[in-house]
Design an enzyme around this catalytic site. Sequence first.
Site, PDB file in Angstrom:
ATOM      1  N   GLU A  24       0.814  -1.139  -0.165  1.00 17.59           N
ATOM      2  CA  GLU A  24       0.201  -0.020  -0.026  1.00 17.59           C
ATOM      3  C   GLU A  24       0.836   1.402   0.060  1.00 17.59           C
ATOM      4  O   GLU A  24       1.495   1.263   0.909  1.00 17.59           O
ATOM      5  CB  GLU A  24      -1.075   0.149   1.301  1.00 17.59           C
ATOM      6  N   HIS A  82      -3.964   6.509   0.988  1.00 21.44           N
ATOM      7  CA  HIS A  82      -3.361   5.163   0.829  1.00 21.44           C
ATOM      8  C   HIS A  82      -3.976   4.508  -0.554  1.00 21.44           C
ATOM      9  O   HIS A  82      -5.257   4.589  -0.698  1.00 21.44           O
ATOM     10  CB  HIS A  82      -3.256   4.518   2.058  1.00 21.44           C
ATOM     11  N   ASP A  94      -9.963   0.919   7.779  1.00 24.46           N
ATOM     12  CA  ASP A  94     -10.366   2.117   7.134  1.00 24.46           C
ATOM     13  C   ASP A  94     -11.578   2.838   7.857  1.00 24.46           C
ATOM     14  O   ASP A  94     -11.726   3.914   8.337  1.00 24.46           O
ATOM     15  CB  ASP A  94     -10.572   2.041   5.673  1.00 24.46           C
TER      16      ASP A  94
END
Length: 103
Positions: A24, A82, A94
């Site tokens: 990521e 990201h 998230d």
Amino acid sequence: MILRLRRIHARLLREEARKVQPIEACAMLFGESTQKEAVVKRVVVATNKLQSSISFEIHPEIFVKAFNEAEHEGLDLIGLFHSHPAPAAPSSIDRKYMKLWGA
């Protein structure tokens, strides 16, 4: 809220995501905001400390340095970027942090 991002910044974020894939990519977005819009003025790309394809962490020293430089320039932290080399949907992590940041 509307996020305004210059093409050069979008290109930088795309290139970083491609470069580090399958890890990521992550970056900090600094700029100016009102209740209606956030305008990104500066993007600070950071190495993903976790070297993970499903989560990211920015080293605290890098974050503090970028934050202090932006503050000196009169810029606010607009958000964190990201990439998602894994499924392109918000993860449970998230969603958890989106709530903390008021998103």
